[in-house]
Design an enzyme around this catalytic site. Structure first.
Site, short mmCIF file in Angstrom:
data_model
loop_
_atom_site.label_atom_id
_atom_site.label_comp_id
_atom_site.label_asym_id
_atom_site.label_seq_id
_atom_site.Cartn_x
_atom_site.Cartn_y
_atom_site.Cartn_z
CE LYS A 21 10.82 68.77 66.54
NZ LYS A 21 11.36 68.62 67.91
N GLY A 22 10.73 66.02 61.48
CA GLY A 22 9.64 65.06 61.49
C GLY A 22 8.70 65.16 60.30
NE ARG A 43 9.26 76.77 70.11
CZ ARG A 43 8.80 75.92 71.01
NH1 ARG A 43 7.75 76.23 71.74
NH2 ARG A 43 9.35 74.73 71.16
CG ASP A 69 6.04 80.89 69.50
OD1 ASP A 69 5.10 80.07 69.53
OD2 ASP A 69 6.65 81.25 70.52
CB VAL A 70 1.67 78.34 66.25
CG1 VAL A 70 2.31 77.88 64.94
CG2 VAL A 70 1.87 77.29 67.36
CB SER A 173 -3.90 62.56 66.35
OG SER A 173 -3.67 61.38 67.09
CE1 TYR A 229 -0.55 65.73 69.74
CE2 TYR A 229 -2.10 63.91 69.54
CZ TYR A 229 -1.13 64.73 68.98
OH TYR A 229 -0.77 64.57 67.66
CE LYS A 233 -2.86 67.29 67.04
NZ LYS A 233 -2.36 68.12 65.92
#
Length: 305
Positions: A21-22, A43, A69-70, A173, A229, A233
């Site tokens: 997705k995305g 996943r 699944d990371v 990001s 987050y 990152k």
């Protein structure tokens, strides 16, 4: 779900994590549209298989699915065996899988009309205000966004080294920029690539989580608002720079795709997933001999600070 890979005698092979997705889905679509054979990973197996069917319905037959699944070492090992057996190499790894590291206020998930009239800063402020940050979510965020990326990368490195020019693109990001960390000592350590080690990165992340649990983030100079987050990152950016030095034959870069309307941003943002993915794919398909150890903010090379 396996399919035939037949775009020429020796097609480029790409793996995209979080591809159902995305941004990840769009990266898969755009890479496949450029003739790259894509292994879309996710996943959730049914969702991943459904994403592949959507791409095949668009005429993109060079996409196959493999579960990943990371955060699961056995899942990562299974992917490696599959890639080694099926292709014997890997040309492009796009580490896109990520989570917000927060608890969303589900009732505040919004559609685009919610943000009519808001500018970039207002949307960002709205998003940060409408999440909670419990310790468990922060730990999962670090585990997925930093260690998940690292463990997948380390596992497939031998296959990337079997490519004539392996590429690693880590989806990053602006939240990972070092300027968001007010603790000068930590900020300088993360930017001192000549002396930083992966072991020290582990120590800094452990310290962050301890101080998170002690409710001491602001006092210790860690970023506030989506803290895990941002720190994960920033650590991933530093790891990418270390990796580019350790393996100079590889192209290892970080890309901020833009402020994209996705689940992580609660559908706020100024770019569509297609537009954000375009920035990632541009780096993934850069000409041979291109830059390595760099940060790209949307369409341009930028500072990690």
């Amino acid at each position: 779900m396996e399919g035939a890979i037949s775009s020429g005698p020796n097609p480029r092979i790409a793996v995209v994590t979080g591809g159902n997705k995305g941004i990840g889905f769009e990266v898969c679509r755009q890479l496949a549209s450029h003739g790259v054979a894509v292994v879309l990973t996710a996943r959730d197996e049914p969702r991943g298989a459904e994403a592949v069917e959507k791409l095949r319905a668009l005429g993109l037959a060079q996409v196959i699915f493999h579960q990943l699944d990371v955060t699961d070492t056995s899942s990562i090992a299974t992917l490696f065996v599959f890639l080694k057996t099926r292709f014997g190499k890997l040309d492009i790894l796009v580490n896109n899988a990520a989570i917000g590291g927060v608890e969303y206020l589900q009732e505040l998930h919004a559609n685009e009309e919610k943000f009519a009239g808001m500018d970039f800063d207002q949307m960002l402020e709205w998003m940060v205000k409408n999440v909670r940050e419990p310790v468990d979510s922060a730990k999962k965020g670090v585990q997925t966004n930093y260690y998940g990326t690292k463990h997948v990368t380390e596992a497939v490195l031998p296959l990337l080294q079997s490519s004539s020019e392996g590429r690693i693109v880590n989806v990053s990001s602006l939240f990972g920029l070092l300027r968001l960390i007010s603790n000068e000592e930590v900020r300088q350590e993360l930017n001192d690539i000549d002396n930083l080690t992966e072991e020290r990165l582990d120590e800094l992340l452990d310290r962050f989580l301890r101080e998170f649990e002690a409710d001491a983030l602001e006092a210790r100079g860690w970023p506030m608002g989506c803290s895990a987050y941002k720190v994960a990152k920033a650590a991933m950016n530093a790891y990418s720079r270390l990796l580019s030095r350790r393996h100079p034959a590889l192209r290892v870069n970080c890309v901020h795709p833009g402020y994209v309307k996705t689940g992580i941003t609660m559908n706020s943002g100024v770019l569509t997933p297609e537009e954000g993915a375009r920035n990632v794919v541009k780096v993934a398909l850069a000409p041979e001999g291109g830059p390595t150890g760099k940060f790209f903010a949307e369409d341009e090379e930028a500072s990690f600070v």
